[in-house]
Design a protein around this motif. Structure first.
Motif, PDB file in Angstrom:
ATOM      1  N   GLY A 116       8.579   3.512  -2.592  1.00 29.89           N
ATOM      2  CA  GLY A 116       9.826   2.901  -3.025  1.00 29.89           C
ATOM      3  C   GLY A 116       9.864   1.401  -2.845  1.00 29.89           C
ATOM      4  O   GLY A 116      10.930   0.790  -2.963  1.00 29.89           O
ATOM      5  N   PHE A 117       8.714   0.798  -2.583  1.00 29.74           N
ATOM      6  CA  PHE A 117       8.659  -0.641  -2.321  1.00 29.74           C
ATOM      7  C   PHE A 117       7.935  -1.422  -3.418  1.00 29.74           C
ATOM      8  O   PHE A 117       7.796  -2.637  -3.319  1.00 29.74           O
ATOM      9  CB  PHE A 117       7.973  -0.905  -0.977  1.00 29.74           C
ATOM     10  N   ASP A 118       7.457  -0.736  -4.454  1.00 34.08           N
ATOM     11  CA  ASP A 118       6.658  -1.371  -5.506  1.00 34.08           C
ATOM     12  C   ASP A 118       7.571  -1.907  -6.599  1.00 34.08           C
ATOM     13  O   ASP A 118       8.205  -1.145  -7.332  1.00 34.08           O
ATOM     14  CB  ASP A 118       5.676  -0.358  -6.088  1.00 34.08           C
TER      15      ASP A 118
ATOM     16  N   ILE B  89       0.847  -1.188   0.000  1.00 31.36           N
ATOM     17  CA  ILE B  89       0.000   0.000   0.000  1.00 31.36           C
ATOM     18  C   ILE B  89       0.885   1.241   0.000  1.00 31.36           C
ATOM     19  O   ILE B  89       2.013   1.215   0.487  1.00 31.36           O
ATOM     20  CB  ILE B  89      -0.951   0.034   1.219  1.00 31.36           C
ATOM     21  N   VAL B  90       0.366   2.317  -0.561  1.00 39.76           N
ATOM     22  CA  VAL B  90       1.065   3.600  -0.562  1.00 39.76           C
ATOM     23  C   VAL B  90       0.550   4.472   0.575  1.00 39.76           C
ATOM     24  O   VAL B  90       1.327   5.077   1.319  1.00 39.76           O
ATOM     25  CB  VAL B  90       0.905   4.313  -1.922  1.00 39.76           C
ATOM     26  N   ILE B  91      -0.766   4.507   0.715  1.00 43.08           N
ATOM     27  CA  ILE B  91      -1.403   5.269   1.797  1.00 43.08           C
ATOM     28  C   ILE B  91      -1.895   4.291   2.849  1.00 43.08           C
ATOM     29  O   ILE B  91      -2.674   3.378   2.554  1.00 43.08           O
ATOM     30  CB  ILE B  91      -2.569   6.110   1.242  1.00 43.08           C
ATOM     31  N   GLY B  92      -1.438   4.478   4.069  1.00 41.93           N
ATOM     32  CA  GLY B  92      -1.797   3.574   5.144  1.00 41.93           C
ATOM     33  C   GLY B  92      -3.274   3.632   5.500  1.00 41.93           C
ATOM     34  O   GLY B  92      -3.951   4.645   5.288  1.00 41.93           O
ATOM     35  N   LYS B  93      -3.760   2.525   6.055  1.00 42.52           N
ATOM     36  CA  LYS B  93      -5.149   2.456   6.482  1.00 42.52           C
ATOM     37  C   LYS B  93      -5.237   1.633   7.753  1.00 42.52           C
ATOM     38  O   LYS B  93      -4.306   0.915   8.118  1.00 42.52           O
ATOM     39  CB  LYS B  93      -6.012   1.836   5.376  1.00 42.52           C
ATOM     40  N   GLU B  94      -6.374   1.743   8.437  1.00 43.25           N
ATOM     41  CA  GLU B  94      -6.633   0.977   9.655  1.00 43.25           C
ATOM     42  C   GLU B  94      -5.463   1.089  10.627  1.00 43.25           C
ATOM     43  O   GLU B  94      -5.159   2.176  11.097  1.00 43.25           O
ATOM     44  CB  GLU B  94      -6.963  -0.482   9.293  1.00 43.25           C
ATOM     45  N   SER B  95      -4.754   0.014  10.905  1.00 43.14           N
ATOM     46  CA  SER B  95      -3.695   0.049  11.925  1.00 43.14           C
ATOM     47  C   SER B  95      -2.512   0.918  11.538  1.00 43.14           C
ATOM     48  O   SER B  95      -1.706   1.290  12.394  1.00 43.14           O
ATOM     49  CB  SER B  95      -3.206  -1.372  12.223  1.00 43.14           C
ATOM     50  N   VAL B  96      -2.396   1.246  10.263  1.00 42.52           N
ATOM     51  CA  VAL B  96      -1.293   2.115   9.836  1.00 42.52           C
ATOM     52  C   VAL B  96      -1.826   3.391   9.168  1.00 42.52           C
ATOM     53  O   VAL B  96      -1.173   3.989   8.324  1.00 42.52           O
ATOM     54  CB  VAL B  96      -0.323   1.375   8.892  1.00 42.52           C
ATOM     55  N   ASP B  97      -3.007   3.816   9.591  1.00 38.62           N
ATOM     56  CA  ASP B  97      -3.545   5.086   9.115  1.00 38.62           C
ATOM     57  C   ASP B  97      -2.598   6.212   9.543  1.00 38.62           C
ATOM     58  O   ASP B  97      -2.142   6.260  10.680  1.00 38.62           O
ATOM     59  CB  ASP B  97      -4.938   5.312   9.712  1.00 38.62           C
ATOM     60  N   GLY B  98      -2.305   7.102   8.607  1.00 38.89           N
ATOM     61  CA  GLY B  98      -1.362   8.180   8.907  1.00 38.89           C
ATOM     62  C   GLY B  98       0.073   7.835   8.547  1.00 38.89           C
ATOM     63  O   GLY B  98       0.981   8.640   8.754  1.00 38.89           O
ATOM     64  N   ALA B  99       0.287   6.644   8.014  1.00 39.67           N
ATOM     65  CA  ALA B  99       1.614   6.237   7.537  1.00 39.67           C
ATOM     66  C   ALA B  99       1.562   6.084   6.020  1.00 39.67           C
ATOM     67  O   ALA B  99       0.517   5.773   5.441  1.00 39.67           O
ATOM     68  CB  ALA B  99       2.047   4.935   8.191  1.00 39.67           C
ATOM     69  N   TYR B 100       2.713   6.306   5.382  1.00 37.31           N
ATOM     70  CA  TYR B 100       2.806   6.253   3.928  1.00 37.31           C
ATOM     71  C   TYR B 100       4.057   5.450   3.557  1.00 37.31           C
ATOM     72  O   TYR B 100       5.066   5.496   4.264  1.00 37.31           O
ATOM     73  CB  TYR B 100       2.885   7.665   3.335  1.00 37.31           C
TER      74      TYR B 100
END
Length: 373
Positions: free
Chosen positions: A346-348, A332-343
């Motif tokens: 460079g991992f794709d 994921i690029v934009i975090g969601k749920e437990s990692v909401d607010g994280a981005y």
């Protein structure tokens, strides 16, 4: 210092791209980097390295490569460009600051570093897909009396003059290091575990990457068929040299498994001419060399391990584990749920166009989201 609203972890191309976009939007941020310079890994790659992607698709936002740069930018040119890029957008990372963990505490992200704890409302992880070198363990390795180095420590062929060398692994790094050794007149073999997809960097007078991008609108089955045909016409059958080609097309391999094919720069020619020999996977080391899976035993003076890297993201950011692929890379690029607010950038490894082109695209997605666009 006060807590910044946004912390970008990593001052490589991915972190710099996000930072530049935020600067353009007038959004403040802090950036931390475990190394002593921007893009530290690029400073330390082997000297002959060039990008395998054309410069038109490999620059970062708002700043094309200088017009005098060649189609395939060299390691040193890219390093100089990234230093100038940081200066142009007034990006001043805090160097020698290694993030050891990222955890949620109430509505903040807490980053534990080598020197302090930092907190932010948003965190952008741009630590790179090649952060942690992978070094397999083989029986007898400790008894081997020759030199063993990982590819991260290889710079030039000079230290290996007059040595019998074994390169372990035939990804892009292994193929190019073997080429570097062979072109320097050094006896070299490559240990290959299984079939390898190889494509030419340039085919029929144009960069293969450009062709792939122009054909990307075709049905997937047709893209795959054309890729296999191009491979057959340009690389050919290498089975008599010990190299097998997988049944899956290079395009499908990238799309399904995130595994980039080997971009041939001349390694195939050296194999055909007998200057690089292919061996199967390693069974065990001896004092003087290696026994391979087929029972053959060869003596070597030096072994260069080119078995790749891992991102190691979950080691420092365990909360992202549910959103990673089989290699531990965030999907994921934009975090969601437990990692909401994280981005995560460079991992794709799954899209065509090269990692720098993907970074350019994904940095806009992240910056727009952070800016509320």
């Amino acid at each position: 210092m006060g807590s910044p609203s946004i912390i970008i972890v990593g001052a490589g191309p991915a972190g710099l791209a996000v930072g530049a976009r935020l600067r353009k939007m007038g959004i403040d941020f802090d950036m931390v980097e475990q190394g002593t310079s921007v893009a530290p890994s690029w400073h330390n790659h082997y000297e002959r390295l060039h990008l395998h992607t054309v410069k038109e698709y490999s620059s970062l936002p708002f700043m094309p490569f200088p017009s005098g740069y060649p189609t395939y930018v060299s390691r040193q040119q890219l390093t100089d460009y990234l230093i100038d890029y940081a200066s142009e957008f007034e990006i001043s990372p805090r160097f020698n600051t290694q993030v050891q963990s990222v955890e949620r505490a109430a509505d903040k992200w807490i980053l534990s570093t080598t020197g302090e704890k930092m907190s932010a409302d948003r965190v952008v992880l741009a630590t790179g897909i090649n952060r942690v070198p992978l070094t397999p363990s083989w029986p007898g390795l400790d008894s081997f009396t020759g030199t063993v180095v990982h590819s991260r420590d290889y710079r030039t062929a000079n230290p290996f003059e007059n040595k019998r060398c074994l390169v372990v692994g035939m990804g892009n790094t292994g193929a190019e290091i073997a080429l570097d050794l062979a072109e320097s007149g050094i006896a070299v073999a490559i240990s290959v575990r299984g079939p390898v997809n190889i494509v030419p960097r340039d085919a029929f007078g144009r960069p293969t990457q450009q062709t792939a991008i122009h054909l990307s609108g075709l049905p997937l089955w047709l893209q795959d068929a054309l890729a296999k045909l191009t491979q057959k016409l340009t690389i050919g059958n290498l089975s008599k040299f010990g190299l097998r080609t997988p049944s899956i097309a290079p395009t499908a391999q990238l799309r399904r498994f995130g595994k980039t094919p080997v971009i041939d720069l001349g390694t195939v020619k050296q194999i055909r001419e007998g200057n690089i020999v292919i061996r199967p996977e390693i069974k065990r080391f001896t004092q003087a060399g290696v026994e391979f899976a087929d029972g053959r035993v060869d003596d070597f003076d030096a072994v260069i391990i080119c078995t790749g890297y891992k991102s190691g993201v979950t080691d420092i950011f365990p909360a992202v584990a549910p959103y990673t692929d089989e290699y531990g890379n965030p999907t994921i690029v934009i975090g969601k749920e437990s990692v909401d607010g994280a981005y995560f950038i460079g991992f794709d490894n799954y899209r065509a166009g090269g990692v720098l082109g993907i970074i350019n695209t994904d940095s806009k997605i992240i910056a727009d989201h952070l800016g509320g666009v």
